[in-house]
Design a protein around this motif. Sequence first.
Motif, PDB file in Angstrom:
ATOM      1  N   PRO A 167     -25.190  17.475  -6.729  1.00 18.33           N
ATOM      2  CA  PRO A 167     -25.645  17.595  -5.333  1.00 18.33           C
ATOM      3  C   PRO A 167     -26.030  16.229  -4.770  1.00 18.33           C
ATOM      4  N   TYR A 168     -25.900  16.091  -3.484  1.00 18.96           N
ATOM      5  CA  TYR A 168     -26.320  14.859  -2.808  1.00 18.96           C
ATOM      6  C   TYR A 168     -26.797  15.205  -1.407  1.00 18.96           C
ATOM      7  N   ARG A 169     -27.521  14.278  -0.816  1.00 17.76           N
ATOM      8  CA  ARG A 169     -27.960  14.447   0.564  1.00 17.76           C
ATOM      9  C   ARG A 169     -28.077  13.062   1.193  1.00 17.76           C
ATOM     10  N   PHE A 170     -28.097  13.049   2.522  1.00 12.48           N
ATOM     11  CA  PHE A 170     -28.303  11.810   3.257  1.00 12.48           C
ATOM     12  C   PHE A 170     -29.646  11.889   3.967  1.00 12.48           C
ATOM     13  N   ASP A 171     -30.448  10.875   3.762  1.00 11.14           N
ATOM     14  CA  ASP A 171     -31.707  10.728   4.485  1.00 11.14           C
ATOM     15  C   ASP A 171     -31.575   9.530   5.413  1.00 11.14           C
TER      16      ASP A 171
END
Length: 64
Positions: free
Chosen positions: A41-45
């Motif tokens: 999983p990954y996300r952008f902040d």
Amino acid sequence: MKTRASLTAGHPEDSVYPKKLRRLQIAAEAYLRDKAWEEKPYRFDVVAITVGDNSDEILHLVGV
């Protein structure tokens, strides 16, 4: 991360628009594919910093 010394050009977080996010997503997916980490999983902040004369402001937008 985006820093601005004034709001003349708008808030720093305004420079992260959908087209830019899509390019980041494509690059991230290519990197994960290259490392065989497609399932990770990954996300952008977004971290937006406004430097003012009397005070500074830091805004952390999670999972944009």
